[in-house]
Design a protein around this motif. Structure first.
Motif, short mmCIF file in Angstrom:
data_model
loop_
_atom_site.label_atom_id
_atom_site.label_comp_id
_atom_site.label_asym_id
_atom_site.label_seq_id
_atom_site.Cartn_x
_atom_site.Cartn_y
_atom_site.Cartn_z
N LEU A 65 0.99 -1.19 0.36
CA LEU A 65 -0.08 0.48 0.08
C LEU A 65 0.75 1.49 0.16
O LEU A 65 0.65 2.09 -0.15
CB LEU A 65 -0.62 0.05 1.08
CG LEU A 65 -2.10 -1.19 1.20
CD1 LEU A 65 -3.07 -1.33 2.60
CD2 LEU A 65 -2.87 -1.36 -0.17
N ASN A 66 2.22 1.10 0.46
CA ASN A 66 3.44 1.83 0.46
C ASN A 66 3.36 2.78 -0.74
O ASN A 66 3.55 3.35 -1.45
CB ASN A 66 4.27 1.83 0.61
CG ASN A 66 4.12 2.20 2.13
OD1 ASN A 66 3.26 2.08 3.14
ND2 ASN A 66 5.40 1.37 3.54
N TYR A 67 3.41 1.82 -2.05
CA TYR A 67 3.91 2.29 -3.22
C TYR A 67 2.16 2.68 -4.21
O TYR A 67 2.31 2.14 -5.59
CB TYR A 67 4.30 0.78 -4.50
CG TYR A 67 5.21 0.30 -3.29
CD1 TYR A 67 6.96 0.83 -3.74
CD2 TYR A 67 5.32 -0.65 -1.98
CE1 TYR A 67 8.23 0.40 -2.47
CE2 TYR A 67 6.39 -0.96 -1.52
CZ TYR A 67 7.58 0.05 -1.80
OH TYR A 67 8.90 -0.81 -1.43
N ALA B 92 -9.83 -1.03 -12.80
CA ALA B 92 -10.59 0.13 -12.25
C ALA B 92 -9.62 1.27 -12.30
O ALA B 92 -9.90 2.13 -12.90
CB ALA B 92 -11.63 -0.20 -11.24
N ASP B 93 -7.95 0.84 -11.69
CA ASP B 93 -6.99 1.66 -11.57
C ASP B 93 -5.84 1.77 -12.02
O ASP B 93 -5.26 3.01 -11.28
CB ASP B 93 -7.35 2.18 -9.54
CG ASP B 93 -8.29 1.97 -9.49
OD1 ASP B 93 -8.72 3.55 -9.51
OD2 ASP B 93 -8.98 1.08 -8.86
N PHE B 94 -5.70 1.26 -13.09
CA PHE B 94 -4.53 0.54 -13.72
C PHE B 94 -5.20 0.53 -14.56
O PHE B 94 -5.21 0.10 -15.60
CB PHE B 94 -3.94 -0.78 -13.21
CG PHE B 94 -3.54 -0.51 -11.63
CD1 PHE B 94 -2.16 0.00 -10.95
CD2 PHE B 94 -3.72 -1.15 -10.77
CE1 PHE B 94 -1.52 0.38 -9.30
CE2 PHE B 94 -4.04 -1.09 -9.13
CZ PHE B 94 -2.61 -0.39 -8.67
N THR C 91 4.06 4.02 -17.21
CA THR C 91 3.34 3.49 -18.45
C THR C 91 2.54 1.93 -17.77
O THR C 91 1.24 1.51 -18.13
CB THR C 91 3.32 2.84 -19.36
OG1 THR C 91 4.75 1.64 -19.51
CG2 THR C 91 4.98 4.51 -20.88
N ASP C 92 2.83 1.24 -16.96
CA ASP C 92 1.93 0.21 -16.60
C ASP C 92 2.44 0.28 -14.68
O ASP C 92 3.33 -0.87 -14.34
CB ASP C 92 2.50 -1.10 -17.15
CG ASP C 92 2.18 -1.44 -18.15
OD1 ASP C 92 0.86 -1.93 -18.61
OD2 ASP C 92 3.19 -1.22 -19.32
N PRO C 93 1.38 0.89 -13.87
CA PRO C 93 2.08 1.03 -12.65
C PRO C 93 1.56 0.29 -12.08
O PRO C 93 2.06 -0.17 -10.42
CB PRO C 93 1.07 2.37 -11.91
CG PRO C 93 0.20 2.96 -12.80
CD PRO C 93 0.60 2.01 -14.09
N ILE C 94 0.80 -0.82 -12.52
CA ILE C 94 0.28 -2.00 -11.88
C ILE C 94 2.09 -2.96 -10.67
O ILE C 94 1.11 -3.38 -10.08
CB ILE C 94 -0.56 -2.87 -12.71
CG1 ILE C 94 -0.89 -4.60 -11.98
CG2 ILE C 94 0.24 -3.20 -14.02
CD1 ILE C 94 -1.76 -4.17 -10.88
N ILE C 95 3.21 -2.93 -12.13
CA ILE C 95 4.21 -3.78 -11.49
C ILE C 95 4.37 -3.07 -9.88
O ILE C 95 5.60 -3.67 -9.53
CB ILE C 95 4.87 -3.39 -12.62
CG1 ILE C 95 6.69 -4.36 -13.03
CG2 ILE C 95 5.59 -1.94 -12.10
CD1 ILE C 95 5.95 -5.60 -12.48
N ASN C 96 3.99 -2.09 -9.79
CA ASN C 96 4.75 -1.62 -8.49
C ASN C 96 3.56 -1.54 -7.64
O ASN C 96 4.60 -2.05 -6.42
CB ASN C 96 4.05 -0.26 -8.32
CG ASN C 96 5.35 1.19 -9.30
OD1 ASN C 96 6.02 0.83 -9.38
ND2 ASN C 96 4.02 1.58 -9.49
N VAL C 97 2.46 -2.93 -7.83
CA VAL C 97 2.61 -3.93 -6.99
C VAL C 97 2.34 -5.27 -6.51
O VAL C 97 1.23 -5.68 -6.77
CB VAL C 97 0.64 -3.20 -6.50
CG1 VAL C 97 0.45 -1.89 -6.27
CG2 VAL C 97 0.07 -2.82 -7.46
N LEU C 98 3.29 -5.55 -7.96
CA LEU C 98 3.30 -6.68 -8.30
C LEU C 98 5.41 -7.33 -8.41
O LEU C 98 5.74 -7.26 -9.07
CB LEU C 98 2.57 -7.53 -9.55
CG LEU C 98 0.59 -7.11 -9.67
CD1 LEU C 98 0.98 -7.46 -10.92
CD2 LEU C 98 1.09 -8.58 -9.12
#
Length: 211
Positions: A44-46, A76-78, A170-177
């Protein structure tokens, strides 16, 4: 006799594939692991999302990867770049391939096991699975020696491009994976596979004692 031998070997191979793909299936469908990693890795920090929102987006990603008729990834958010969409599409194909192998190998595996039970030959599982037990251990040791290199090599085997190298802009999903999450996935997979293989040895030894 030779025909029966080859049929039993084919059945054994199918059973190994069933256990392998079952371990993969249980691993990739373990939302509790991601929920646990949200806390353990402080994910959640990212992101500005809440845990509930993050889990909802993760669920949308998994729904896309698991569902053959869903052709477009939408979270929805990425946002998802063209490169990111390509990689997730290739991951989706691997997921569906895994499920296909599981389904195709399951029936001959059941027939193989029924044959062994009928012939009172479940003890024949002991030797092949005593050998099979060693394989996950060896791979796990290699992985433990340097997961970064293992992770890169894994992608080199299963993907023929660099789309898996995500750009957080461009793919911020990687921050939480993060890579650590995938490490935990691999650990879970190897543990499950090892348990499945050890169970075959124990079943075989139990059957042998009853003879």
């Amino acid at each position: 006799m030779r025909k029966q031998l080859w049929l039993e070997r084919a059945g054994l191979v199918c059973w190994i594939f069933t256990l392998l793909t079952l371990a993969i299936t249980l691993t990739i469908n373990a939302p509790w692991l991601y929920r646990w990693d949200i806390q353990q890795l402080d994910l959640l920090n990212y992101t500005t999302l809440s845990e509930k929102e993050l889990l909802a987006n993760f669920g949308q990603l998994m729904h896309y990867l698991n569902t053959p008729w869903v052709s477009e990834l939408q979270m929805a958010d990425f946002p998802v770049s063209a490169s990111g969409a390509l990689h997730f599409y290739e991951v989706k194909r691997l997921f569906l391939l895994n499920y296909s192998v599981l389904l195709v190998s399951l029936i001959p595996s059941v027939l193989y096991l029924r044959h062994l039970v009928k012939q009172k030959r479940l003890w024949t599982l002991i030797q092949p699975f005593q050998i099979a037990v060693v394989v996950p251990l060896v791979v796990a040791v290699v992985m433990a020696m340097g997961f970064d290199r293992f992770f890169v090599a894994f992608h080199g085997v299963f993907f023929n491009n660099d789309a898996w190298i995500f750009n957080p802009a461009t793919d911020p999903i990687i921050n939480v994976l993060p890579e650590e999450f995938f490490l935990h996935c691999f650990i879970l997979f190897f543990v499950l596979l090892e348990v499945f293989f050890i169970l075959q040895v124990l079943i075989g030894k139990r059957a042998l004692k009853k003879l």
